[in-house]
Design a protein around this motif. Structure first.
Motif, PDB file in Angstrom:
ATOM      1  N   VAL A   1       0.846  -1.189   0.000  1.00 24.79           N
ATOM      2  CA  VAL A   1       0.000   0.000   0.000  1.00 24.79           C
ATOM      3  C   VAL A   1       0.880   1.236   0.000  1.00 24.79           C
ATOM      4  O   VAL A   1       1.961   1.242   0.596  1.00 24.79           O
ATOM      5  N   THR A   2       0.429   2.264  -0.694  1.00 21.91           N
ATOM      6  CA  THR A   2       1.034   3.592  -0.629  1.00 21.91           C
ATOM      7  C   THR A   2      -0.066   4.561  -0.229  1.00 21.91           C
ATOM      8  O   THR A   2      -1.074   4.692  -0.933  1.00 21.91           O
ATOM      9  N   MET A   3       0.097   5.210   0.911  1.00 19.90           N
ATOM     10  CA  MET A   3      -0.946   6.083   1.422  1.00 19.90           C
ATOM     11  C   MET A   3      -0.994   7.401   0.654  1.00 19.90           C
ATOM     12  O   MET A   3       0.037   7.925   0.213  1.00 19.90           O
TER      13      MET A   3
ATOM     14  N   ARG B   1      -3.411  -7.285   9.242  1.00 19.50           N
ATOM     15  CA  ARG B   1      -2.262  -6.383   9.146  1.00 19.50           C
ATOM     16  C   ARG B   1      -2.693  -4.951   9.420  1.00 19.50           C
ATOM     17  O   ARG B   1      -3.672  -4.462   8.844  1.00 19.50           O
ATOM     18  N   TYR B   2      -1.940  -4.281  10.284  1.00 17.98           N
ATOM     19  CA  TYR B   2      -2.255  -2.906  10.675  1.00 17.98           C
ATOM     20  C   TYR B   2      -1.005  -2.034  10.540  1.00 17.98           C
ATOM     21  O   TYR B   2       0.123  -2.520  10.630  1.00 17.98           O
ATOM     22  N   PHE B   3      -1.242  -0.731  10.360  1.00 14.59           N
ATOM     23  CA  PHE B   3      -0.123   0.200  10.308  1.00 14.59           C
ATOM     24  C   PHE B   3      -0.589   1.577  10.746  1.00 14.59           C
ATOM     25  O   PHE B   3      -1.785   1.878  10.797  1.00 14.59           O
ATOM     26  N   LEU B   4       0.385   2.423  11.084  1.00 18.59           N
ATOM     27  CA  LEU B   4       0.123   3.793  11.525  1.00 18.59           C
ATOM     28  C   LEU B   4       0.446   4.773  10.416  1.00 18.59           C
ATOM     29  O   LEU B   4       1.454   4.642   9.717  1.00 18.59           O
TER      30      LEU B   4
ATOM     31  N   SER C   1      -7.447  -7.290  -0.191  1.00 21.79           N
ATOM     32  CA  SER C   1      -7.709  -6.653  -1.484  1.00 21.79           C
ATOM     33  C   SER C   1      -6.690  -5.571  -1.795  1.00 21.79           C
ATOM     34  O   SER C   1      -6.584  -5.122  -2.943  1.00 21.79           O
ATOM     35  N   GLY C   2      -5.947  -5.159  -0.768  1.00 22.81           N
ATOM     36  CA  GLY C   2      -4.965  -4.094  -0.938  1.00 22.81           C
ATOM     37  C   GLY C   2      -5.479  -2.736  -0.537  1.00 22.81           C
ATOM     38  O   GLY C   2      -4.710  -1.775  -0.475  1.00 22.81           O
TER      39      GLY C   2
END
Length: 325
Positions: A84-86, A115-118, A135-136
């Motif tokens: 992923v690219t935010m 999966r988690y991220f900040l 799904s991305g």
């Protein structure tokens, strides 16, 4: 886990380079490093400054990337796949606290594989804990205030909650694992910054929450009360200016600490004494995170303002017996 005050380092590592950490002639008891190898190199020109690690089954890893605003997966063979690219906020992220750019920081993986991220962006509705679906597509599960700098993310499965360090606010936040609103879990003065970043790395260990403070160079232990609340913070190690992330080696309270400011991996004994295991001469460049699994330690070098070789290293741990063992 992102920090400042990094020094310029000229040394570089090739993907296939093997390092061997050589202990001093009179090596002290405790964990040593055997073979150290580069599992993956990242694209610094594309902003892939490796920041955080969450291990996956089979030897893979999730890595948060600043300032690329990415989460990537490193396969066991070293292949790097962006997941992923935010998006940039409408104002470009210039209001992100202290750093002035939007950044992906901590990553975490639940036992069920979620999966988690900040993401810290300086804007409400973007800053907070995100979940990455298969799904991305990312989904914001816990919004955090725009003026926070969420840095490290831990899943407290026993209490079904997230814990997050807020480096500029000097706080620890908690939020339900199912998602929803966050609340301040601890604002102990020992977590506060003294100029740049306070609370940074974060771990659950032996009935307590442990956190590093980058500005103060400390590792703190906050006992858990019977209801899961915070006791008073205890300083368990000092003299670690620029500390970023850390992890426990499996030998009681012995710790491996990533020192971003001086590009070092340091062993911290249970009594707080310190010993450098890897440094810039070994190719360390802006060391950001360390995660231990079994007899392996995974270490990221962000090369963020220091060097040009962001990477993920894997080191073999060697246990040396204490006299009382």
């Amino acid at each position: 886990m992102f920090s400042s005050g990094l020094r310029r380092v000229a040394a570089g590592l090739g993907v296939a380079v093997l390092l061997t950490a050589t202990p001093p002639a009179a090596a002290s008891p405790g964990t040593r490093l055997g073979e150290v190898r580069t599992l993956a190199r990242f694209d610094r020109a594309a902003g892939q400054a490796a920041e955080s690690i969450a291990l996956e089954p089979g030897g893979g890893a999730l890595v948060g990337m600043i300032p690329a605003r990415q989460v990537v997966r490193v396969a066991p063979d070293g292949t790097v796949e962006p997941l992923v690219t935010m998006p940039l906020p409408p104002d470009g992220g210039g209001t992100t606290p202290v750093v002035g750019i939007p950044v992906v920081t901590g990553v975490a993986r639940s036992d069920s594989g979620a999966r988690y991220f900040l993401y810290s962006s300086g804007r409400g509705g973007l800053t907070g804990i995100w979940q990455l679906h298969r799904s991305g597509e990312p989904r914001l599960v816990v919004p955090l205030p725009a003026d926070t700098m969420p840095n490290a993310l831990v899943i407290d499965a026993e209490r079904e909650r997230f814990l997050v360090t807020d480096s500029t606010g000097g706080r620890l936040w908690q939020a339900p694992l199912r998602g929803g609103g966050a609340s301040v879990w601890s604002a102990d003065p020992a977590l506060a910054p003294s100029g740049f970043f306070g609370a940074n790395g974060l771990k659950l260990h032996d009935g307590a929450v442990w956190a590093s403070n980058s500005d103060r160079g400390t590792i703190l232990r906050i006992p858990l009360t019977g209801g899961g609340g915070p006791g008073r913070a205890e300083v368990r190690a000092t003299g670690l200016a620029g500390i970023d992330d850390f992890d426990f080696t499996g030998r009681g309270n012995e710790i491996l600490a990533a020192i971003n400011q001086t590009s070092q991996l340091v062993r911290v004994a249970a009594d707080g004494t310190r010993e450098t295991l890897l440094d810039a001469d070994d190719g360390m460049q802006g060391t950001t995170a360390v995660v231990v699994r079994g007899n392996r330690a995974y270490v990221t070098n962000g090369a963020n303002l220091s060097g040009d070789n962001p990477n993920l290293l894997v080191a073999r741990l060697q246990r040396r017996a204490h006299p009382a063992d």
